[in-house]
Motif scaffolding. Structure first.
Motif, PDB file in Angstrom:
ATOM      1  N   LYS A  81       0.837  -1.191   0.000  1.00 22.37           N
ATOM      2  CA  LYS A  81       0.000   0.000   0.000  1.00 22.37           C
ATOM      3  C   LYS A  81       0.878   1.251   0.000  1.00 22.37           C
ATOM      4  O   LYS A  81       1.985   1.244   0.530  1.00 22.37           O
ATOM      5  CB  LYS A  81      -0.917   0.015   1.231  1.00 22.37           C
ATOM      6  CG  LYS A  81      -2.012  -1.036   1.204  1.00 22.37           C
ATOM      7  CD  LYS A  81      -3.045  -0.717   0.137  1.00 22.37           C
ATOM      8  CE  LYS A  81      -4.210  -1.693   0.180  1.00 22.37           C
ATOM      9  NZ  LYS A  81      -5.205  -1.411  -0.887  1.00 22.37           N
ATOM     10  N   ILE A  82       0.375   2.323  -0.587  1.00 19.26           N
ATOM     11  CA  ILE A  82       1.151   3.558  -0.699  1.00 19.26           C
ATOM     12  C   ILE A  82       0.382   4.699  -0.046  1.00 19.26           C
ATOM     13  O   ILE A  82      -0.732   5.025  -0.454  1.00 19.26           O
ATOM     14  CB  ILE A  82       1.433   3.896  -2.171  1.00 19.26           C
ATOM     15  CG1 ILE A  82       2.170   2.746  -2.861  1.00 19.26           C
ATOM     16  CG2 ILE A  82       2.247   5.188  -2.274  1.00 19.26           C
ATOM     17  CD1 ILE A  82       2.216   2.871  -4.359  1.00 19.26           C
ATOM     18  N   LEU A 124       4.158   1.981   2.152  1.00 24.69           N
ATOM     19  CA  LEU A 124       5.212   2.906   1.746  1.00 24.69           C
ATOM     20  C   LEU A 124       4.638   4.318   1.638  1.00 24.69           C
ATOM     21  O   LEU A 124       3.422   4.483   1.504  1.00 24.69           O
ATOM     22  CB  LEU A 124       5.791   2.492   0.395  1.00 24.69           C
ATOM     23  CG  LEU A 124       6.313   1.062   0.297  1.00 24.69           C
ATOM     24  CD1 LEU A 124       6.634   0.714  -1.150  1.00 24.69           C
ATOM     25  CD2 LEU A 124       7.538   0.875   1.174  1.00 24.69           C
ATOM     26  N   THR A 125       5.509   5.292   1.687  1.00 20.04           N
ATOM     27  CA  THR A 125       5.095   6.678   1.477  1.00 20.04           C
ATOM     28  C   THR A 125       5.736   7.216   0.205  1.00 20.04           C
ATOM     29  O   THR A 125       6.913   6.967  -0.050  1.00 20.04           O
ATOM     30  CB  THR A 125       5.502   7.561   2.665  1.00 20.04           C
ATOM     31  OG1 THR A 125       4.838   7.109   3.843  1.00 20.04           O
ATOM     32  CG2 THR A 125       5.119   9.013   2.416  1.00 20.04           C
ATOM     33  N   TYR A 152      -3.179   3.117  -3.578  1.00 19.72           N
ATOM     34  CA  TYR A 152      -3.074   4.373  -2.843  1.00 19.72           C
ATOM     35  C   TYR A 152      -4.103   4.414  -1.725  1.00 19.72           C
ATOM     36  O   TYR A 152      -5.307   4.300  -1.968  1.00 19.72           O
ATOM     37  CB  TYR A 152      -3.247   5.564  -3.780  1.00 19.72           C
ATOM     38  CG  TYR A 152      -2.091   5.679  -4.757  1.00 19.72           C
ATOM     39  CD1 TYR A 152      -0.813   5.961  -4.294  1.00 19.72           C
ATOM     40  CD2 TYR A 152      -2.267   5.476  -6.115  1.00 19.72           C
ATOM     41  CE1 TYR A 152       0.254   6.044  -5.162  1.00 19.72           C
ATOM     42  CE2 TYR A 152      -1.205   5.562  -7.001  1.00 19.72           C
ATOM     43  CZ  TYR A 152       0.054   5.845  -6.515  1.00 19.72           C
ATOM     44  OH  TYR A 152       1.118   5.924  -7.374  1.00 19.72           O
ATOM     45  N   SER A 153      -3.593   4.549  -0.499  1.00 23.97           N
ATOM     46  CA  SER A 153      -4.481   4.500   0.667  1.00 23.97           C
ATOM     47  C   SER A 153      -3.897   5.341   1.795  1.00 23.97           C
ATOM     48  O   SER A 153      -2.809   5.051   2.296  1.00 23.97           O
ATOM     49  CB  SER A 153      -4.642   3.047   1.125  1.00 23.97           C
ATOM     50  OG  SER A 153      -5.453   2.955   2.270  1.00 23.97           O
ATOM     51  N   GLY A 154      -4.599   6.379   2.168  1.00 22.19           N
ATOM     52  CA  GLY A 154      -4.163   7.206   3.281  1.00 22.19           C
ATOM     53  C   GLY A 154      -3.226   8.323   2.864  1.00 22.19           C
ATOM     54  O   GLY A 154      -2.660   8.322   1.771  1.00 22.19           O
ATOM     55  N   GLY A 205      10.001   4.274   3.709  1.00 20.46           N
ATOM     56  CA  GLY A 205      10.274   4.705   2.346  1.00 20.46           C
ATOM     57  C   GLY A 205       9.893   6.128   2.033  1.00 20.46           C
ATOM     58  O   GLY A 205       9.285   6.845   2.816  1.00 20.46           O
ATOM     59  N   GLY A 206      10.297   6.513   0.843  1.00 18.94           N
ATOM     60  CA  GLY A 206       9.961   7.741   0.159  1.00 18.94           C
ATOM     61  C   GLY A 206      10.116   7.409  -1.307  1.00 18.94           C
ATOM     62  O   GLY A 206      10.556   6.298  -1.651  1.00 18.94           O
TER      63      GLY A 206
END
Length: 395
Positions: free
Chosen positions: A41-42, A260-261, A65-67, A243-244
């Motif tokens: 999830k990202i 991950l972000t 994409y979540s959050g 992450g980034g």
């Protein structure tokens, strides 16, 4: 094809300066981010986008994409008002009035997680939560920097730099009736936020790549150990974030990480030209108007001194993007009220014509403009407000 004439035609008649987002390239970048995420999830880093409309567009683009990871309390409240949820505060908040306001949102059912990295944070939040009679979800922020022989490779961020320090804070949260451990986070800024492909800097690039390789192995072991130890306490946080954009392809391989972000990769600002492992499309930029031609090959634009944050250097200057081969003058750079450029290319430039630039960083562009002209298929399809356009001025 995205060349000078393409954007000049799209924006004909639009008063300058202005900022824009190419939605076709934005979505292409978003697809690449998903491909690099190893099916994790990202969470979207809002500080790199700073537009509710763009955030909503990305959240609807792919189920990966979540959050959202927010950067300030006023921003989180702004996003709540816009109907967004699952908000992780990327940084600790100390101001009591903002914690009270967020607590009210949490009490009403909003999913907002506050960041902590010290016993003092826990004590401060617990006192307020007890008074407000609300149970606050918190996220433990671990330091992910590396140290070798006195050299600190990373950023000064969290005070949690060991397993014992992490467990001390985790136990403090676990014993609280008003807080609970919702997440664990570790941002490897020295991997995600440091370029390693700077032109004419072979030695520096080589050293940075070597440090990154050493650091990512150390980080993975440290993160796994902390997550395992917290699980052995009987605590199972909802997420483990890492992450980034610059480290997705590495952090996504860690079993301990659940999400991950990503943020800057969507717009792909100028600093992203200096990474070896990935390429994204320049999806956002701004345009200045040529108002002077002091010599046949120097074109002076109005405004443009949009300098990025961080350690001062040439890589923090905005980059002339189109027409190709336009460049800033060494002695003047990007100015507060005027920016001269040298250009000896094939385009015929006149007074009133635009010069297109890319900001060195992503979201900071939106602090200069109230709206983004959104382009798709060779035309403007939307005018999306930025946070500034919505009236938000926080950080």
């Amino acid at each position: 094809m995205r060349d000078y004439r393409y954007y000049q035609s799209v924006f004909a008649g639009i008063p300058k300066p202005f900022a824009f987002v190419d939605l076709d390239l934005l979505e292409e970048n978003a697809e690449q981010i998903v491909l690099q995420s190893n099916e994790k999830k990202i969470r979207i880093a809002s500080k790199s986008l700073r537009s509710v409309s763009i955030l909503k567009r990305l959240l609807q683009l792919d189920e990966s994409y979540s959050g959202i990871m927010c950067y300030s309390a006023p921003e989180a409240l702004h996003l709540c008002a816009a109907g967004l949820d699952d908000l992780l505060m990327g940084y600790p908040i100390w101001e009591e009035s903002w914690i009270v306001a967020l607590s009210s949102e949490i009490a009403s059912g909003r999913n907002i997680t506050l960041m902590i990295d010290s016993p003092a944070h826990v004590q401060h939040l617990e006192r307020i939560a007890r008074r407000e009679q609300v149970r606050i979800p918190v996220c433990l922020d671990m330091d992910m920097s590396s140290d070798w022989l006195g050299f600190h490779f990373g950023v000064w961020r969290s005070s949690i730099r060991s397993l014992d320090a992490a467990l001390t804070v985790a136990r403090q949260v676990a014993s609280s009736d008003y807080l609970y451990l919702d997440g664990i986070m570790g941002y490897e800024a020295q991997i995600a936020g440091v370029g390693d492909r700077y032109p004419c800097q072979f030695l520096k690039n080589t050293v940075i790549r070597m440090l990154k390789q050493q650091s990512i192995r150390q980080i993975a072991k440290r993160r796994a150990a902390i997550v395992q130890a917290i699980h052995e306490m009987g605590v199972r946080p909802r997420f483990v974030n890492g992450g980034g954009t610059g480290s997705l392809h590495l952090t996504g391989k860690e079993d301990a990480v659940t999400e991950l972000t990503a943020g800057s990769g969507f717009y792909s600002p100028g600093l992203f030209d200096y990474y070896q492992d990935f390429r994204f499309q320049p999806a956002a930029g701004f345009a200045l108007e040529i108002v002077r031609t002091p010599t046949p090959h120097i074109y002076t634009c109005a405004g443009g001194g949009y300098i990025a944050s961080g350690s001062a250097g040439k890589d923090r200057l905005p980059k002339p993007y189109l027409p190709k081969e336009a460049r800033l003058l060494t002695n003047e750079g990007a100015g507060e009220v005027q920016t001269p450029l040298f250009y000896r290319g094939t385009e015929t430039l006149e007074l009133g014509d635009p010069i297109f630039f890319r900001h060195a960083k992503a979201g900071e562009l939106c602090e200069r403009f109230t709206r983004l002209y959104c382009v798709s298929g060779g035309k403007i399809v939307e005018e999306a407000t930025t946070y500034r356009g919505d009236g938000l001025c926080s950080l």
